[in-house]
Enzyme design. Structure first.
Site, PDB file in Angstrom:
ATOM      1  N   ASP A  83       0.856  -1.186   0.000  1.00  0.00           N
ATOM      2  CA  ASP A  83       0.000   0.000   0.000  1.00  0.00           C
ATOM      3  C   ASP A  83       0.894   1.238   0.000  1.00  0.00           C
ATOM      4  OD1 ASP A  83      -2.164   1.660   0.106  1.00  0.00           O
ATOM      5  OD2 ASP A  83      -2.766   1.144   2.145  1.00  0.00           O
ATOM      6  N   ASP A  97      -2.805   2.560  -6.148  1.00  0.00           N
ATOM      7  CA  ASP A  97      -1.823   2.640  -5.065  1.00  0.00           C
ATOM      8  C   ASP A  97      -1.734   1.416  -4.166  1.00  0.00           C
ATOM      9  OD1 ASP A  97      -4.311   3.079  -3.985  1.00  0.00           O
ATOM     10  OD2 ASP A  97      -3.658   4.612  -2.578  1.00  0.00           O
ATOM     11  N   GLU A  98      -2.397   0.328  -4.504  1.00  0.00           N
ATOM     12  CA  GLU A  98      -2.270  -0.869  -3.669  1.00  0.00           C
ATOM     13  C   GLU A  98      -2.509  -2.129  -4.478  1.00  0.00           C
ATOM     14  OE1 GLU A  98      -5.285  -1.621  -0.675  1.00  0.00           O
ATOM     15  OE2 GLU A  98      -6.577  -0.079  -1.556  1.00  0.00           O
TER      16      GLU A  98
END
Length: 374
Positions: free
Chosen positions: A14, A108-109
């Site tokens: 993350d 983003d993850e």
């Protein structure tokens, strides 16, 4: 935990305050300052906040006006999703150096299954450390990671030592880790559900674990079964490199509230055109059209209609949306309109694939007897 359950080495990576961190990286004068991506103007909404801004209580989905009150020195930055996507692809390339089993959740993850990996490294913890170091050295950003036996626990763990940290929950630590956890930390337990659990004396994983399956299903419906198993460390969902799209949508927030359906028709035409364009680009079609209406007081209303055939054409989407718009009277002036198409033909193809043994994506479970070096 049952020895029949699959045990995998899962990493959840993350990125730390991704959008805001990209802006600070690209604009050194913003480093160390409280910034918010989006949120500018009297009707803006914060998309992301730097850690400097979070200290003041600024967070995503917050109205820009409130964010400014909480942090008078807050700097608003226009979102640049093209740049965020570019950086996300760089990070993803690093992931693929270790495994092809990468399941992105957003820009983003992502989840990574490194049970068997390209480096031949038996330690998922060391792999996570190496990945985070490479992201920092090659991209210039920090990331946090969670490492454990399944996706659920790995995701919880990635939030444990943020920012720029990681946490490993070894197989023998899983049950104790979940028992001491605040129920609000459980992925899948939202704010409303957490309040309901509090009212019933459920504050920690241990107290959740003490409730029977029948009790949880009685009070939490279908989700009760999910809660019953996750608190016991049971979550068998695999890392799926190709996630099937479930819906496709577009929406617009207006600079001035709209008070009449007549003023909304032109807006809906543009939104329908955008949805149609995205459907065509993705080569998908859907049956269920949903109109999303957010009123000036921020209350939300959705109206849906399912057609007997798959569609992607703008004119059909627009006409159906118009019917939904006039289905009932507006409760207030409107600040946002959105159109989404679900019940896509991708789900039909996925169901057909599951029913065909020759196309099954099921992989052989990894025995719990396998020795792990987490």
């Amino acid at each position: 935990m049952s020895s029949d359950l699959p045990i995998r080495k899962i990493i959840h990576v993350d990125m730390d305050a991704f959008y805001a961190s990209v802006e600070q990286m690209d604009n050194p004068e913003l480093m160390g300052k409280p910034i918010a991506v989006g949120g500018g103007g009297k009707r803006g909404v914060v998309s992301a906040a730097s850690y400097e801004a979070r200290k003041f209580g600024v967070k995503s989905a917050m109205a820009g006006t409130l964010a400014s009150k909480l942090c008078p020195e807050l700097i608003f930055v226009r979102a640049n999703f093209e740049r965020y996507t570019e950086i996300s692809k760089q990070i993803r390339h690093i992931f693929f150096d270790y495994t092809d089993l990468v399941e992105p959740l957003s820009l983003d993850e992502a989840y990574l299954d490194v049970t068997e990996n390209k480096k031949g490294n038996p330690s998922a913890t060391l792999i996570a450390t190496e990945i985070r170091e490479r992201i920092f050295n090659e991209v210039g950003l920090t990331a946090s990671a969670g490492i454990s036996i399944n996706k659920f626990i790995a995701k919880i763990a990635s939030d444990y030592n943020k920012p720029n940290g990681q946490k490993t929950v070894n197989p023998e630590e899983v049950l104790g880790f979940l028992e001491q956890l605040d129920i609000r930390k459980f992925y899948g337990v939202g704010k409303v559900t957490a309040e309901k659990m509090y009212q019933k004396g459920i504050f920690t994983g241990l107290e959740l674990k003490q409730k029977s399956l029948d009790y949880l299903e009685e009070h939490f419906g279908k989700s009760g079964k999910y809660y019953y198993y996750i608190v016991r460390g049971i979550h068998t969902s695999e890392v799926k490199p190709h996630r099937t799209r479930k819906s496709l949508a577009a929406e617009r927030t207006f600079s001035e509230n709209l008070s009449s359906e007549i003023f909304m028709l032109e807006k809906l035409e543009h939104i329908a055109e955008e949805v149609s364009r995205r459907l065509t680009k993705s080569k998908v079609a859907g049956k269920t059209i949903t109109l999303k209406i957010k009123y000036s007081d921020f209350t939300l209303n959705t109206r849906s209609k399912t057609l007997p055939y798959y569609i992607s054409d703008k004119s059909v989407i627009l006409e159906t949306t118009k019917d939904l718009l006039y289905q009932e009277k507006l409760n207030n002036s409107v600040r946002l309109l959105g159109i989404s198409l679900s019940n896509l033909n991708t789900e039909k193809k996925e169901a057909e694939s599951k029913n065909d043994p020759s196309k099954s994506e099921e992989k052989q479970n990894v025995s719990a007897q396998l020795r792990f070096e987490f």
